[in-house]
Design a protein around this motif. Structure first.
Motif, PDB file in Angstrom:
ATOM      1  N   GLN A  64      42.735  31.874  42.249  1.00  0.00           N
ATOM      2  CA  GLN A  64      43.187  32.218  40.900  1.00  0.00           C
ATOM      3  C   GLN A  64      42.054  32.843  40.088  1.00  0.00           C
ATOM      4  O   GLN A  64      42.300  33.674  39.210  1.00  0.00           O
ATOM      5  N   TYR A  65      40.834  32.428  40.398  1.00  0.00           N
ATOM      6  CA  TYR A  65      39.653  32.957  39.706  1.00  0.00           C
ATOM      7  C   TYR A  65      38.589  33.322  40.736  1.00  0.00           C
ATOM      8  O   TYR A  65      38.253  32.513  41.613  1.00  0.00           O
ATOM      9  N   ILE A  66      38.069  34.539  40.629  1.00  0.00           N
ATOM     10  CA  ILE A  66      37.026  35.026  41.533  1.00  0.00           C
ATOM     11  C   ILE A  66      35.808  35.419  40.709  1.00  0.00           C
ATOM     12  O   ILE A  66      35.931  36.080  39.674  1.00  0.00           O
ATOM     13  N   HIS A  67      34.641  35.008  41.176  1.00  0.00           N
ATOM     14  CA  HIS A  67      33.386  35.341  40.508  1.00  0.00           C
ATOM     15  C   HIS A  67      32.464  36.038  41.507  1.00  0.00           C
ATOM     16  O   HIS A  67      32.383  35.620  42.669  1.00  0.00           O
ATOM     17  N   LYS A 127      45.415  39.620  42.447  1.00  0.00           N
ATOM     18  CA  LYS A 127      46.215  38.619  41.747  1.00  0.00           C
ATOM     19  C   LYS A 127      45.353  37.576  41.041  1.00  0.00           C
ATOM     20  O   LYS A 127      45.868  36.582  40.523  1.00  0.00           O
ATOM     21  N   ALA A 128      44.046  37.783  41.010  1.00  0.00           N
ATOM     22  CA  ALA A 128      43.130  36.806  40.410  1.00  0.00           C
ATOM     23  C   ALA A 128      42.420  37.397  39.201  1.00  0.00           C
ATOM     24  O   ALA A 128      42.231  38.610  39.107  1.00  0.00           O
ATOM     25  N   ILE A 129      42.010  36.533  38.298  1.00  0.00           N
ATOM     26  CA  ILE A 129      41.128  36.950  37.210  1.00  0.00           C
ATOM     27  C   ILE A 129      39.711  36.985  37.768  1.00  0.00           C
ATOM     28  O   ILE A 129      39.229  36.002  38.334  1.00  0.00           O
ATOM     29  N   THR A 130      39.059  38.118  37.626  1.00  0.00           N
ATOM     30  CA  THR A 130      37.773  38.336  38.278  1.00  0.00           C
ATOM     31  C   THR A 130      36.662  38.477  37.245  1.00  0.00           C
ATOM     32  O   THR A 130      36.804  39.202  36.258  1.00  0.00           O
ATOM     33  N   CYS A 131      35.572  37.798  37.499  1.00  0.00           N
ATOM     34  CA  CYS A 131      34.386  37.864  36.650  1.00  0.00           C
ATOM     35  C   CYS A 131      33.223  38.365  37.491  1.00  0.00           C
ATOM     36  O   CYS A 131      32.878  37.752  38.510  1.00  0.00           O
ATOM     37  N   TYR A 181      35.878  32.773  28.426  1.00  0.00           N
ATOM     38  CA  TYR A 181      36.850  33.858  28.297  1.00  0.00           C
ATOM     39  C   TYR A 181      37.660  33.967  29.583  1.00  0.00           C
ATOM     40  O   TYR A 181      37.118  34.255  30.652  1.00  0.00           O
ATOM     41  N   LEU A 182      38.981  33.758  29.474  1.00  0.00           N
ATOM     42  CA  LEU A 182      39.836  33.707  30.663  1.00  0.00           C
ATOM     43  C   LEU A 182      41.044  34.633  30.577  1.00  0.00           C
ATOM     44  O   LEU A 182      41.909  34.605  31.453  1.00  0.00           O
ATOM     45  N   ASP A 183      41.124  35.457  29.530  1.00  0.00           N
ATOM     46  CA  ASP A 183      42.327  36.243  29.296  1.00  0.00           C
ATOM     47  C   ASP A 183      42.494  37.420  30.255  1.00  0.00           C
ATOM     48  O   ASP A 183      43.609  37.884  30.481  1.00  0.00           O
ATOM     49  N   SER A 184      41.391  37.931  30.792  1.00  0.00           N
ATOM     50  CA  SER A 184      41.472  39.094  31.675  1.00  0.00           C
ATOM     51  C   SER A 184      40.195  39.183  32.489  1.00  0.00           C
ATOM     52  O   SER A 184      39.311  38.324  32.378  1.00  0.00           O
ATOM     53  N   HIS A 185      40.084  40.239  33.314  1.00  0.00           N
ATOM     54  CA  HIS A 185      38.857  40.464  34.067  1.00  0.00           C
ATOM     55  C   HIS A 185      37.671  40.559  33.109  1.00  0.00           C
ATOM     56  O   HIS A 185      37.810  41.023  31.968  1.00  0.00           O
ATOM     57  N   LEU A 186      36.518  40.134  33.587  1.00  0.00           N
ATOM     58  CA  LEU A 186      35.339  40.079  32.730  1.00  0.00           C
ATOM     59  C   LEU A 186      34.134  40.636  33.466  1.00  0.00           C
ATOM     60  O   LEU A 186      33.884  40.287  34.626  1.00  0.00           O
ATOM     61  N   ARG A 187      33.395  41.505  32.804  1.00  0.00           N
ATOM     62  CA  ARG A 187      32.140  42.014  33.339  1.00  0.00           C
ATOM     63  C   ARG A 187      31.020  41.540  32.419  1.00  0.00           C
ATOM     64  O   ARG A 187      31.013  41.834  31.226  1.00  0.00           O
TER      65      ARG A 187
END
Length: 258
Positions: free
Chosen positions: A214-217, A238-242, A17-23
């Motif tokens: 671009q992506y932070i976990h 500015k990144a999609i965060t998981c 799942y990459l569409d938005s922030h994810l918890r």
């Protein structure tokens, strides 16, 4: 990489799942770290994201090394470039590059707990304080509390009132800070505090780091305290965060990055 056979349905959904922030909320032993590992591999191998645009934050060196090894085993040389590290290691990277903006040299020294103990023992000797009345361990904790609450030595002395033990702690705190500043030494709390201070007061530095990933976990998100939360939130604009964690194990409120 056949995720259908490597992950169960829920794990695959979280990993892709990459569409938005994810918890991701899951209990111990449910494969949370496994999901983050495959998510990183999926981003690189299937989506074609530059590994240098991927950050994964853990809270122990052991966890960081294990995640690096897992990603490397999955992708081989393609994994090179993604930054998988502890939050303190991330702060060191930030400060080595930018601490000069607050007039510190980039070759500042990092204090571990043994360094702190040695310094406090020295201060105790100078101030004629008996470690039996204020243990060195409790003094380290007090210094950390002062710093995290943004309490200056002068304010700490005011708060001490007439309590002799608290007055002594405030005096030790002042000597500790003076020694640090004179020798350009940072303890683990300082790494977090100064990185956040620079981000909050030097927008050009913050913007550089916001564009870097671009992506932070964030693994074990339930262990994130206020200062760590502020750091991640600043970087994640500015990144999609998981974020991944188990709220049943938290000592802080389990929050969503917005």
């Amino acid at each position: 990489m056949d995720l259908d056979n490597l992950l169960n349905k829920n794990q695959k959904e979280a990993a892709t799942y990459l569409d938005s922030h994810l918890r991701i909320i899951a209990g111990a032993g449910s494969g949370k770290t496994r999901v983050v590992t495959y998510r990183i591999a999926y981003l690189i191998d299937e989506i074609g994201v530059d590994p240098r645009k991927i950050l994964a934050i853990t809270f122990t060196n052991k966890a960081a090394n294990e995640m690096k090894e897992r990603v490397s085993n999955l992708l081989g040389p393609h994994a090179l470039g993604s930054l998988i590290c502890t939050i303190h290691s991330l702060c060191v990277r930030i400060l080595r590059q930018h601490i000069n903006v607050i007039n510190y040299p980039s070759n500042f020294m990092i204090m571990d707990e043994e360094d702190q103990k040695a310094l406090i023992k020295k201060i105790y000797n100078n101030l004629d304080i008996d470690a039996k009345t204020i243990s060195i361990k409790s003094m380290i904790a007090s210094i950390s509390n002062y710093k995290m609450a943004n309490v200056s030595p002068e304010r700490a002395l005011e708060l001490a009132g007439q309590f002799q033990g608290e007055i002594k702690k405030a005096k030790v705190y002042k000597e500790y800070l003076d020694y640090q500043e004179n020798h350009f030494m940072l303890d683990f709390d300082d790494l977090l505090l100064k990185a956040v201070y620079i981000f909050e007061n030097y927008p050009d530095v913050l913007e550089k780091w916001q564009h870097r990933f671009q992506y932070i976990h964030v693994d074990e998100f339930q262990d994130v305290g206020n200062i760590e939360y502020r750091l991640v939130k600043l970087m994640a604009k500015k990144a999609i965060t998981c974020v991944v964690g188990d709220p049943d194990q938290t000592i802080y409120s389990f929050r969503v990055l917005m």
